[in-house]
Design an enzyme around this catalytic site. Structure first.
Site, PDB file in Angstrom:
ATOM      1  N   GLU A 174     -13.478 -16.247  -8.506  1.00 15.44           N
ATOM      2  CA  GLU A 174     -14.224 -17.834  -8.392  1.00 15.44           C
ATOM      3  C   GLU A 174     -13.768 -18.724  -9.401  1.00 15.44           C
ATOM      4  O   GLU A 174     -13.494 -19.671  -8.932  1.00 15.44           O
ATOM      5  CB  GLU A 174     -15.441 -17.315  -7.882  1.00 15.44           C
ATOM      6  N   HIS A 177     -10.866 -20.617  -8.693  1.00 22.19           N
ATOM      7  CA  HIS A 177     -10.547 -21.741  -7.200  1.00 22.19           C
ATOM      8  C   HIS A 177     -10.664 -23.011  -7.920  1.00 22.19           C
ATOM      9  O   HIS A 177     -10.990 -24.240  -8.078  1.00 22.19           O
ATOM     10  CB  HIS A 177     -11.775 -21.062  -6.744  1.00 22.19           C
TER      11      HIS A 177
END
Length: 213
Positions: A174, A177
């Site tokens: 994550e 990202h």
């Protein structure tokens, strides 16, 4: 059921205007520029606003509908430094052997805003990963075994997480990202594969990949 689907499809194809992010029904796919740009920090005074709280609600809802364990704001079209993770009851989906091998554990639903990551163990382990923004594919990806995550929750409170093994992998995925990085940038190159290759052969190519959740 079929009539409702046809009506919804017709409305989206012919009547609806171009949707604006945050997207509540799909996850943006690789190629969308929002996935390749570094996300912006959320000003502290904006965390409690309707805009940010609505974004978090959409992310949580979409993650649940799509059966995901993590979702970052850029994946719904918003370049903010926010991600949500949730990995409940791994024993419902994985064998005891795999849970032990990968160091899986239950992870409560968590919101992270303006997170920062510090590597605590530079040893890397390689396991298979997939991504909702690279739908239909997976690859082996090396990740650090232990990291320290610091950030802010949806109420504006500071918090930390000492993440190990599989949880550390989720966190690193994550965080990537938020920095415009896809797992394909880190993968073992010859490991990339279509997750449905067997089904495609079985049904002679008559397989549909949907991007709506």
């Amino acid at each position: 059921m079929a009539l409702r689907f046809i009506k919804r499809t017709y409305n989206r194809m012919f009547l609806a205007k171009d949707p604006m992010p945050p997207y509540a029904s799909h996850v943006v796919q690789i190629g969308d520029p929002v996935l390749r740009n570094k996300a912006s920090p959320v000003p502290l005074e904006k965390i409690g606003t309707k805009e940010v709280q609505n974004l978090i609600y959409i992310m949580k809802s979409l993650m649940k509908k799509s059966n995901l364990i993590g979702l970052a704001a850029p994946q719904v079209g918003i370049p903010f430094q926010i991600f949500v993770i949730h990995f409940p009851r791994p024993s419902h989906y994985f064998s005891k052997e795999e849970i032990l091998l990968k160091g899986m554990e239950h992870v409560e639903n968590q919101v992270w805003i303006n997170p920062e990551l510090k590597v605590l163990n530079h040893e890397k382990v390689t396991f298979n990963e997939s991504c909702a923004s690279f739908k239909g594919y997976s690859a082996d990806v090396p990740r650090y075994k232990r990291v320290l995550l610091t950030g802010i929750d949806e109420n504006g409170e500071k918090k930390t997480l000492d993440a190990k093994e599989w949880t550390a992998r989720i966190v690193q995925h994550e965080m990537d990202h938020l920095n415009g990085v896809m797992y394909s940038d880190r993968m073992v190159l010859n490991s990339l594969c279509c997750t449905g290759w067997h089904t495609i052969n079985q049904f002679q190519g008559f397989v549909e990949l949907r991007y709506e959740n």
